[in-house]
Design a protein around this motif. Sequence first.
Motif, PDB file in Angstrom:
ATOM      1  N   THR A   4       4.241  15.658 -10.254  1.00  0.00           N
ATOM      2  CA  THR A   4       4.377  15.720 -11.325  1.00  0.00           C
ATOM      3  C   THR A   4       2.917  16.692 -12.015  1.00  0.00           C
ATOM      4  OG1 THR A   4       5.506  13.453 -11.492  1.00  0.00           O
ATOM      5  CG2 THR A   4       4.857  14.852 -13.766  1.00  0.00           C
ATOM      6  N   VAL A   5       1.691  16.797 -11.753  1.00  0.00           N
ATOM      7  CA  VAL A   5       0.640  17.158 -12.598  1.00  0.00           C
ATOM      8  C   VAL A   5       0.527  18.870 -11.932  1.00  0.00           C
ATOM      9  CG1 VAL A   5      -1.421  17.196 -12.170  1.00  0.00           C
ATOM     10  CG2 VAL A   5      -1.412  14.754 -12.668  1.00  0.00           C
ATOM     11  N   ALA A   6       1.149  19.093 -10.622  1.00  0.00           N
ATOM     12  CA  ALA A   6       1.486  20.321  -9.982  1.00  0.00           C
ATOM     13  C   ALA A   6       2.627  20.744 -11.163  1.00  0.00           C
ATOM     14  CB  ALA A   6       1.691  19.897  -8.440  1.00  0.00           C
TER      15      ALA A   6
ATOM     16  N   ALA B 255       1.229   7.456  -6.185  1.00  0.00           N
ATOM     17  CA  ALA B 255      -0.092   8.843  -6.423  1.00  0.00           C
ATOM     18  C   ALA B 255       0.792  10.034  -5.989  1.00  0.00           C
ATOM     19  CB  ALA B 255      -1.027   8.301  -5.128  1.00  0.00           C
ATOM     20  N   GLY B 256       1.229  10.146  -4.255  1.00  0.00           N
ATOM     21  CA  GLY B 256       2.085  11.672  -4.765  1.00  0.00           C
ATOM     22  C   GLY B 256       3.432  11.829  -5.941  1.00  0.00           C
TER      23      GLY B 256
ATOM     24  N   MET C 256       0.933  -1.349  -0.079  1.00  0.00           N
ATOM     25  CA  MET C 256      -0.143   0.058  -0.025  1.00  0.00           C
ATOM     26  C   MET C 256       1.491   0.738  -0.113  1.00  0.00           C
ATOM     27  SD  MET C 256      -3.008   1.084   0.003  1.00  0.00           S
ATOM     28  CE  MET C 256      -4.501   1.658   0.598  1.00  0.00           C
ATOM     29  N   GLN C 257       1.413   1.178   0.566  1.00  0.00           N
ATOM     30  CA  GLN C 257       3.113   2.311   0.795  1.00  0.00           C
ATOM     31  C   GLN C 257       3.368   2.928  -0.700  1.00  0.00           C
ATOM     32  OE1 GLN C 257       5.746   2.281   3.643  1.00  0.00           O
ATOM     33  NE2 GLN C 257       5.979   3.945   3.975  1.00  0.00           N
ATOM     34  N   SER C 258       3.744   1.796  -1.483  1.00  0.00           N
ATOM     35  CA  SER C 258       3.816   1.898  -3.302  1.00  0.00           C
ATOM     36  C   SER C 258       3.249   2.774  -3.476  1.00  0.00           C
ATOM     37  CB  SER C 258       4.779   0.386  -3.249  1.00  0.00           C
ATOM     38  OG  SER C 258       3.980  -0.069  -4.225  1.00  0.00           O
ATOM     39  N   VAL C 259       1.576   1.994  -3.532  1.00  0.00           N
ATOM     40  CA  VAL C 259       0.699   2.846  -4.587  1.00  0.00           C
ATOM     41  C   VAL C 259       0.931   4.624  -3.947  1.00  0.00           C
ATOM     42  CG1 VAL C 259      -1.277   3.063  -4.678  1.00  0.00           C
ATOM     43  CG2 VAL C 259      -0.515   1.067  -4.767  1.00  0.00           C
TER      44      VAL C 259
END
Length: 162
Positions: free
Chosen positions: A14-16, A8-9, A1-4
């Motif tokens: 990247t989008v920002a 996501a981070g 879960m941490q890698s997901v």
Amino acid sequence: MQSVQGGAGLVVVTVAVVGLVVRRQLRTRPVRRNGSLIVPAVLGVLGALGIAFGIASVVKYRPLTLLPIALLVVSLAVAAGFGVVRARTVRVWHGSQGEVLRKGTAATTVLWLASVVVHGGLGLWIDHAAGAGVLGAASVYAYLAIGLGTQNVLVRGRAAAL
């Protein structure tokens, strides 16, 4: 879960970053001697660190083979290619006080979005070929640095020729 959550981070950051770059591209602003290379230089440092982190994330679990490295080189060449094409879509002209101005167009935005999508696909391919780690995903800042740097150098060249 941490890698997901980590993935996501990275997507959010990247989008920002891409959003800020594109927003800045669409504003009318002067072409400066050094200013247009500062952001690509910062992204380049982040990119070098990202690639080092990506390599470490792969070799932690398996040896790094030639295919993911070749795909990374192709990805960075594609970034430069997008930079060349985007540079042609940026308007460059003399302002009312003799200064040289620049402004991206709708085509610039479309090419930025296409460039990010292409890198996403190449990044996934790199990571699949590596079999472990996040080399493809972590190379995003190097990709942005090369694409933006190429674009800015060419726009500055066009501005100097006016």
